[in-house]
Design a protein around this motif. Structure first.
Motif, PDB file in Angstrom:
ATOM      1  N   HIS A 242       0.808  -1.211   0.000  1.00 18.82           N
ATOM      2  CA  HIS A 242       0.000   0.000   0.000  1.00 18.82           C
ATOM      3  C   HIS A 242       0.848   1.271   0.000  1.00 18.82           C
ATOM      4  CE1 HIS A 242      -3.649   2.323   0.629  1.00 18.82           C
ATOM      5  NE2 HIS A 242      -3.005   3.005   1.558  1.00 18.82           N
ATOM      6  N   ARG A 243       2.029   1.224   0.588  1.00 22.47           N
ATOM      7  CA  ARG A 243       2.823   2.455   0.714  1.00 22.47           C
ATOM      8  C   ARG A 243       3.335   2.974  -0.626  1.00 22.47           C
ATOM      9  NH1 ARG A 243       8.454   1.352   1.282  1.00 22.47           N
ATOM     10  NH2 ARG A 243       8.911  -0.886   1.319  1.00 22.47           N
ATOM     11  N   HIS A 244       3.172   2.174  -1.689  1.00 20.06           N
ATOM     12  CA  HIS A 244       3.563   2.634  -3.022  1.00 20.06           C
ATOM     13  C   HIS A 244       2.365   3.156  -3.821  1.00 20.06           C
ATOM     14  CE1 HIS A 244       7.530   0.952  -2.379  1.00 20.06           C
ATOM     15  NE2 HIS A 244       6.983  -0.209  -2.059  1.00 20.06           N
ATOM     16  N   SER A 245       1.205   3.245  -3.185  1.00 18.83           N
ATOM     17  CA  SER A 245      -0.012   3.630  -3.902  1.00 18.83           C
ATOM     18  C   SER A 245      -0.135   5.141  -4.068  1.00 18.83           C
ATOM     19  CB  SER A 245      -1.242   3.107  -3.150  1.00 18.83           C
ATOM     20  OG  SER A 245      -1.400   3.784  -1.917  1.00 18.83           O
ATOM     21  N   HIS A 246      -0.968   5.522  -5.032  1.00 18.44           N
ATOM     22  CA  HIS A 246      -1.295   6.938  -5.210  1.00 18.44           C
ATOM     23  C   HIS A 246      -2.002   7.484  -3.982  1.00 18.44           C
ATOM     24  CE1 HIS A 246      -4.437   9.962  -6.047  1.00 18.44           C
ATOM     25  NE2 HIS A 246      -3.529  10.533  -6.816  1.00 18.44           N
ATOM     26  N   ASP A 247      -2.948   6.707  -3.448  1.00 15.93           N
ATOM     27  CA  ASP A 247      -3.807   7.229  -2.390  1.00 15.93           C
ATOM     28  C   ASP A 247      -3.051   7.570  -1.117  1.00 15.93           C
ATOM     29  OD1 ASP A 247      -5.942   7.122  -4.075  1.00 15.93           O
ATOM     30  OD2 ASP A 247      -7.101   5.657  -2.925  1.00 15.93           O
ATOM     31  N   ILE A 248      -2.035   6.793  -0.762  1.00 17.10           N
ATOM     32  CA  ILE A 248      -1.303   7.144   0.456  1.00 17.10           C
ATOM     33  C   ILE A 248      -0.474   8.410   0.224  1.00 17.10           C
ATOM     34  CG2 ILE A 248       0.773   5.740   0.024  1.00 17.10           C
ATOM     35  CD1 ILE A 248       0.775   5.104   3.040  1.00 17.10           C
ATOM     36  N   GLN A 249       0.085   8.547  -0.977  1.00 21.19           N
ATOM     37  CA  GLN A 249       0.842   9.763  -1.287  1.00 21.19           C
ATOM     38  C   GLN A 249      -0.079  10.987  -1.305  1.00 21.19           C
ATOM     39  OE1 GLN A 249       4.106   9.645  -1.374  1.00 21.19           O
ATOM     40  NE2 GLN A 249       4.065   7.406  -1.147  1.00 21.19           N
ATOM     41  N   GLU A 250      -1.254  10.815  -1.888  1.00 22.67           N
ATOM     42  CA  GLU A 250      -2.229  11.905  -1.937  1.00 22.67           C
ATOM     43  C   GLU A 250      -2.715  12.262  -0.538  1.00 22.67           C
ATOM     44  OE1 GLU A 250      -5.220  14.715  -2.921  1.00 22.67           O
ATOM     45  OE2 GLU A 250      -3.301  14.110  -3.812  1.00 22.67           O
ATOM     46  N   GLY A 251      -2.964  11.246   0.276  1.00 23.09           N
ATOM     47  CA  GLY A 251      -3.431  11.503   1.630  1.00 23.09           C
ATOM     48  C   GLY A 251      -2.412  12.258   2.459  1.00 23.09           C
ATOM     49  N   LEU A 252      -1.152  11.869   2.354  1.00 21.83           N
ATOM     50  CA  LEU A 252      -0.101  12.549   3.112  1.00 21.83           C
ATOM     51  C   LEU A 252       0.126  13.966   2.593  1.00 21.83           C
ATOM     52  CD1 LEU A 252       2.431   9.588   3.448  1.00 21.83           C
ATOM     53  CD2 LEU A 252       0.938  10.536   5.223  1.00 21.83           C
ATOM     54  N   ALA A 253       0.056  14.124   1.275  1.00 22.89           N
ATOM     55  CA  ALA A 253       0.223  15.468   0.697  1.00 22.89           C
ATOM     56  C   ALA A 253      -0.922  16.379   1.130  1.00 22.89           C
ATOM     57  CB  ALA A 253       0.287  15.377  -0.827  1.00 22.89           C
ATOM     58  N   ALA A 254      -2.129  15.839   1.176  1.00 25.41           N
ATOM     59  CA  ALA A 254      -3.281  16.628   1.610  1.00 25.41           C
ATOM     60  C   ALA A 254      -3.160  16.998   3.083  1.00 25.41           C
ATOM     61  CB  ALA A 254      -4.566  15.832   1.369  1.00 25.41           C
ATOM     62  N   PHE A 255      -2.634  16.086   3.890  1.00 21.35           N
ATOM     63  CA  PHE A 255      -2.423  16.375   5.310  1.00 21.35           C
ATOM     64  C   PHE A 255      -1.439  17.530   5.481  1.00 21.35           C
ATOM     65  CE2 PHE A 255       0.124  15.718   9.174  1.00 21.35           C
ATOM     66  CZ  PHE A 255      -0.873  15.794  10.138  1.00 21.35           C
ATOM     67  N   VAL A 256      -0.330  17.467   4.758  1.00 22.83           N
ATOM     68  CA  VAL A 256       0.681  18.526   4.853  1.00 22.83           C
ATOM     69  C   VAL A 256       0.132  19.840   4.307  1.00 22.83           C
ATOM     70  CG1 VAL A 256       2.945  19.288   4.020  1.00 22.83           C
ATOM     71  CG2 VAL A 256       2.623  16.913   4.749  1.00 22.83           C
ATOM     72  N   LYS A 258      -2.940  20.752   4.226  1.00 26.77           N
ATOM     73  CA  LYS A 258      -4.183  21.132   4.913  1.00 26.77           C
ATOM     74  C   LYS A 258      -5.338  21.306   3.928  1.00 26.77           C
ATOM     75  CE  LYS A 258      -1.771  23.358   8.770  1.00 26.77           C
ATOM     76  NZ  LYS A 258      -1.601  24.587   9.598  1.00 26.77           N
ATOM     77  N   ARG A 259      -5.522  20.281   3.104  1.00 28.27           N
ATOM     78  CA  ARG A 259      -6.610  20.292   2.122  1.00 28.27           C
ATOM     79  C   ARG A 259      -7.302  18.933   2.135  1.00 28.27           C
ATOM     80  NH1 ARG A 259      -5.024  17.228  -2.140  1.00 28.27           N
ATOM     81  NH2 ARG A 259      -2.762  16.976  -2.502  1.00 28.27           N
ATOM     82  N   THR A 260      -8.424  18.856   1.446  1.00 25.09           N
ATOM     83  CA  THR A 260      -9.150  17.600   1.338  1.00 25.09           C
ATOM     84  C   THR A 260      -8.485  16.717   0.290  1.00 25.09           C
ATOM     85  OG1 THR A 260     -11.226  18.699   1.906  1.00 25.09           O
ATOM     86  CG2 THR A 260     -11.382  16.548   0.826  1.00 25.09           C
ATOM     87  N   PRO A 261      -8.180  15.464   0.617  1.00 24.64           N
ATOM     88  CA  PRO A 261      -7.519  14.584  -0.366  1.00 24.64           C
ATOM     89  C   PRO A 261      -8.457  14.186  -1.503  1.00 24.64           C
ATOM     90  CG  PRO A 261      -8.047  13.366   1.631  1.00 24.64           C
ATOM     91  CD  PRO A 261      -8.356  14.789   1.920  1.00 24.64           C
ATOM     92  N   ASP A 262      -7.866  13.947  -2.663  1.00 30.44           N
ATOM     93  CA  ASP A 262      -8.600  13.488  -3.837  1.00 30.44           C
ATOM     94  C   ASP A 262      -8.170  12.056  -4.117  1.00 30.44           C
ATOM     95  OD1 ASP A 262     -10.062  13.263  -6.146  1.00 30.44           O
ATOM     96  OD2 ASP A 262      -8.621  14.366  -7.381  1.00 30.44           O
ATOM     97  N   PHE A 263      -8.826  11.126  -3.463  1.00 30.48           N
ATOM     98  CA  PHE A 263      -8.457   9.719  -3.601  1.00 30.48           C
ATOM     99  C   PHE A 263      -8.957   9.153  -4.915  1.00 30.48           C
ATOM    100  CE2 PHE A 263      -8.720  10.011   1.191  1.00 30.48           C
ATOM    101  CZ  PHE A 263      -7.354   9.933   1.398  1.00 30.48           C
ATOM    102  N   LYS A 264      -8.151   8.274  -5.516  1.00 31.07           N
ATOM    103  CA  LYS A 264      -8.476   7.682  -6.807  1.00 31.07           C
ATOM    104  C   LYS A 264      -8.767   6.188  -6.721  1.00 31.07           C
ATOM    105  CE  LYS A 264      -7.694  11.547  -9.039  1.00 31.07           C
ATOM    106  NZ  LYS A 264      -8.813  12.322  -9.632  1.00 31.07           N
ATOM    107  N   GLY A 265      -8.324   5.538  -5.650  1.00 30.01           N
ATOM    108  CA  GLY A 265      -8.572   4.110  -5.522  1.00 30.01           C
ATOM    109  C   GLY A 265      -7.459   3.240  -6.079  1.00 30.01           C
ATOM    110  N   TYR A 266      -6.267   3.826  -6.262  1.00 29.37           N
ATOM    111  CA  TYR A 266      -5.125   3.026  -6.731  1.00 29.37           C
ATOM    112  C   TYR A 266      -3.831   3.551  -6.094  1.00 29.37           C
ATOM    113  CZ  TYR A 266      -4.736   6.908 -10.095  1.00 29.37           C
ATOM    114  OH  TYR A 266      -4.649   8.167 -10.675  1.00 29.37           O
TER     115      TYR A 266
END
Length: 266
Positions: A242-256, A258-266
């Motif tokens: 999972h740590r190589h997925s788009h969604d974890i990168q997007e989630g962490l970037a959104a956390f940093v 301070k925005r809502t993440p745009d998850f894609k499901g991959y």
């Protein structure tokens, strides 16, 4: 394509609402309904726009179980080489297995009476939210019928053997609220607020990463059948992927950011 006969389907944003629609028969499971439920579940699985599935019932019941009258009539007389009851039970079991392993989160919204096959259908879902007036039980013993989709095998795992045997042996129903402490029902809400409360929960879940939800559901299901140490190793293996997925990168970037993440499901 011919519209469904025994269910209603509605997509509200990322949430699919499937309503059992045989209110005059208390939404009893017929062959047609089981086939339609199986097909619509598969359709929801394939649709990336759908992230959560909700099952509920029309009228005063969620589902009163299998359509025993229909099964009895089809099995009456000399069956010859065919086995209508066996075929029906295979159809019911296959439909619930399909729902049970669906990779997307599923919610049973119990609007009323939930018995026998209806209870098994609810237990095939991930979460159970019930209306205050809903009553839940297993009525198989009342008709000399043996459960075949989880009543005897899954119910004890959910609420413990002693409580499960009470429901199985007596055929009684219990208020949904009494089954919250036993872990069968997640929440009980006022009747008039069932749809709105379930919708809030479904939308909150739908806002999460579809990939992480799918992987969480997989590890919970697989891990329950393993010793704790094996389940932890499985969790770590899934995390490594999972740590190589788009969604974890997007989630962490959104956390940093301070925005809502745009998850894609991959």
């Amino acid at each position: 394509m011919q519209p469904p006969l025994t269910i209603r389907f509605e997509q509200r944003g990322a949430v699919a609402w499937i309503t059992l629609n045989r209110p005059d028969a208390m939404n009893a499971l017929s062959e047609t309904m089981c086939a339609e439920l199986r097909d619509v579940t598969e359709r929801c699985e394939r649709d990336p726009a759908i992230r959560v599935i909700v099952l509920t019932g029309a009228g005063r019941a969620f589902c009163a179980g299998a359509d025993l009258k229909g099964v009895f009539e089809s099995s009456a007389g000399d069956p010859g080489p065919s086995d209508p009851m066996g075929e029906f039970l295979d159809l019911v079991g296959g439909m619930m297995d399909r729902l049970r392993v669906c990779p997307k989160p599923t919610i049973a919204a119990l609007n009323g009476l939930t018995m026998a096959g209806g209870l098994e259908l609810a237990m095939a879902c991930d979460l159970i939210i019930a209306a205050e007036s809903a009553r839940i039980g297993d009525a198989h013993a009342n008709f000399g019928v043996f459960p075949g989709a989880g009543g005897a095998a899954i119910l004890p795992r959910r609420i413990g053997a002693t409580a499960a045997k009470y429901l199985l042996f007596t055929g009684d129903t219990m208020p949904a609220r009494e089954l919250v402490p036993l872990g069968l029902v997640n929440r009980v809400v006022p009747d008039a607020e069932l749809v709105s409360e379930v919708e809030k929960i479904a939308l909150r879940i739908a806002s999460k990463s579809p990939l992480v939800l799918r992987r969480m559901k997989q590890v919970v299901a697989d891990g329950l059948e393993q010793p704790q140490a094996s389940a932890l190793r499985l969790e770590r293996l899934v995390l490594d992927a999972h740590r190589h997925s788009h969604d974890i990168q997007e989630g962490l970037a959104a956390f940093v950011g301070k925005r809502t993440p745009d998850f894609k499901g991959y």
